[in-house]
Design an enzyme around this catalytic site. Structure first.
Site, PDB file in Angstrom:
ATOM      1  N   GLY A   1      15.849  -8.017 -25.466  1.00 52.66           N
ATOM      2  CA  GLY A   1      14.603  -8.633 -25.897  1.00 52.66           C
ATOM      3  C   GLY A   1      14.802 -10.101 -26.183  1.00 52.66           C
ATOM      4  N   ASN A   2      13.749 -10.704 -26.742  1.00 58.34           N
ATOM      5  CA  ASN A   2      13.753 -12.134 -27.014  1.00 58.34           C
ATOM      6  C   ASN A   2      14.185 -12.395 -28.450  1.00 58.34           C
ATOM      7  OD1 ASN A   2      12.931 -14.970 -26.898  1.00 58.34           O
ATOM      8  ND2 ASN A   2      11.236 -14.314 -28.190  1.00 58.34           N
ATOM      9  N   GLU A   3      15.308 -13.065 -28.626  1.00 59.40           N
ATOM     10  CA  GLU A   3      15.789 -13.527 -29.934  1.00 59.40           C
ATOM     11  C   GLU A   3      16.011 -12.380 -30.917  1.00 59.40           C
ATOM     12  OE1 GLU A   3      12.926 -16.380 -31.229  1.00 59.40           O
ATOM     13  OE2 GLU A   3      13.131 -17.605 -29.429  1.00 59.40           O
ATOM     14  N   GLN A   4      16.279 -11.190 -30.431  1.00 58.40           N
ATOM     15  CA  GLN A   4      16.476 -10.045 -31.317  1.00 58.40           C
ATOM     16  C   GLN A   4      16.981  -8.874 -30.476  1.00 58.40           C
ATOM     17  OE1 GLN A   4      12.482  -8.327 -32.336  1.00 58.40           O
ATOM     18  NE2 GLN A   4      11.888  -9.991 -30.983  1.00 58.40           N
TER      19      GLN A   4
END
Lengths: 264, 229
Positions: free
Chosen positions: B200-203
């Site tokens: 995922g994005n930034e996580q």
């Protein structure tokens, strides 16, 4: 006997808002096909693959959302309700096969769920924007080869609301679904009013004989500083027939040299 | 040596999986990212012929011989990439999709991706809030040598952050997420430009999804012994 292979269905599609169509899917695909020339609207030329908003723009029923601030004048799904962006898509195609041939109807992506009608037969396509659907339609094809296909496409279950100030991902409701999440707007993007509802990737039919190849997987291993390589190939096979199938499964790897000369 | 045939038998209605004996290549022409060499592509064709019927189905796909490795550098925390054993300095562009109305034509993909190559980029990162990109996108990345960093659909909409607070447990239906993820991997996995799957994005995704993705995407033990030597 139809030729083995894929035919893309990307032409001749019509669309209509579901609330403006008083026919059922069975009726749409067993009676006279709809036409944009009908005195009663609502049918219009459709963008398939594409989205409902793309179809509305193609027919100049909305302004271009990416020009100036025109997106502001397009009704958001949070205000209109999901029914407003629930659309029928319709097309016809020719396909006539012999006894031991099989035909699949393939959707490479629909956002978000749909019901498919072919010549009066119904198939429900489950939810999920990023998944393929493949339906064996052999038994539903019309004997004269002329087939009518209608698809009603429903928007994401949680299209969400856009807060007055916009923000990263609106109210985040779209994240509850398996769908693209930029559609509620982001710091670089205005909200997409229909949340990208539509048949947004390739539609095709594939004709095969009794046995079908599914999702081959190619993997390479290297040895001796890349001087030696091995290609490992795995594939799924489905025997669609009611008889035992004695098969010869072949693989060939070639590279194109000058022009059309192929080196094996 | 780049041909093979298997004789097999399938019961009525059977859905089976077959693996060909490995095909051997001596000094294969390697696929390289933009700026490191040519994007050499082979064509792989699989056909199945059925007794008393003839050709039943055929599948063909272009294919590039390449090995992509990446590791987290312990001193900087950054991710280091190697292609075919050679370190590569990544020059990347962020990507959401080609068009917000999903008018995803081949012509537009070609122009967009060639533009990235002309800018001397060698990687495109497909952001988690956008698309799992389409085969046409990957085709032109294969052709122009753009490595692809492909993320699944987990963003700030799925992590309990934001105002209003988002659903902290990712998408509601975890099984559906994993079904879609697996199907997308099958759609795209043969493209030589596909370099990295990211949760995922930034996580990271919710733990059950993350574990399932890591487990499903790990290299099969059979291939762990291979070495570039």
């Amino acid at each position: 006997m139809a030729a083995i292979g894929k035919t893309v269905l990307d032409k001749g599609w019509l669309a209509a808002r579901s609330t403006e169509v008083d026919l059922t899917g069975e009726q749409l695909t067993t009676g006279d096909p709809p036409s944009v020339a009908d005195p009663r609207p609502p049918w219009m030329e459709a963008s398939v693959p594409g989205t409902v908003l793309g179809t509305l723009l193609k027919n100049r029923l909305i302004p271009d959302p990416f020009y100036g601030l025109q997106n502001e004048s397009i009704l958001d799904i949070a205000d209109s309700g999901r029914e407003y962006y629930t659309f029928w898509f319709f097309t016809s195609f020719e396909c006539k096969v012999s006894n031991n041939q099989h035909v699949d109807l393939n959707f490479r992506a629909i956002n978000y769920s749909a019901e498919v009608y072919l010549n009066g037969h119904k198939e429900v396509l489950p939810k999920g924007m990023f998944r393929r659907h493949s339906i064996d339609i052999t038994d539903f094809l019309h004997p004269d080869g002329k087939n009518l296909l209608a698809v009603i496409v429903h928007p994401p279950d949680h299209p969400g609301k856009i807060p007055p100030g916009g923000g990263q991902g609106g109210d985040h409701e779209i994240g509850k679904d398996i769908a693209a999440q930029y559609v509620e707007g982001w710091d670089w993007m205005a909200p997409i009013r229909d949340r990208n509802t539509g048949i947004w990737d390739e539609v095709s039919i594939t004709v095969t004989g009794p046995v079908k190849i599914v999702d081959p997987h190619l993997v390479t291993t290297f040895f001796d500083d890349y001087k030696r390589a091995y290609l490992h190939t795995t594939t799924e096979l489905i025997n669609k027939s009611a008889q035992e199938a004695e098969c010869s499964l072949n693989i060939q790897v070639s590279t194109e040299r000058e022009g059309n000369v192929c080196l094996v | 040596e780049h041909l093979d045939t298997l004789q097999i038998s399938l019961s009525p209605g059977e859905h089976a999986q077959y693996t060909f004996p490995q095909l051997s290549f001596y000094k294969p022409i390697l696929w390289w990212p933009n700026g490191m060499g040519k994007q050499s592509l082979y064509n792989v064709e699989i056909t199945v012929n059925v007794k008393d019927y003839g050709e039943s189905d055929t599948w063909s796909n272009h294919f590039g011989f390449r090995k992509i490795e990446s590791t987290i550098d312990s001193s900087t925390g950054g991710r280091l990439f190697k292609v075919n054993g050679q370190p590569i300095f990544i020059r990347g562009g962020n990507w959401i999709l080609s068009d917000g109305l999903l008018r995803l034509s081949k012509e537009r993909y070609k122009a967009d991706i060639k533009f990235h190559a002309d800018m001397n980029f060698n990687m495109i990162r497909c952001w988690a809030g956008g698309l799992a990109e389409r085969p046409d996108f990957y085709y032109y990345c294969d052709l122009y040598g753009l490595l692809v960093w492909q993320e699944f659909w987990i963003t700030g909409d799925c992590d309990g952050r934001g105002d209003p607070v988002s659903n902290p447990d990712g998408p509601l239906d975890h099984d559906l997420f994993l079904f879609c993820a697996r199907d997308t991997v099958k759609l795209l996995r043969n493209h030589p430009s596909l370099a990295l799957w990211v949760g995922g994005n930034e996580q990271v995704p919710p733990s059950d999804i993350n574990e399932a993705l890591k487990n499903d995407l790990q290299l099969h033990p059979y291939f762990k012994d291979s070495s570039e030597g």
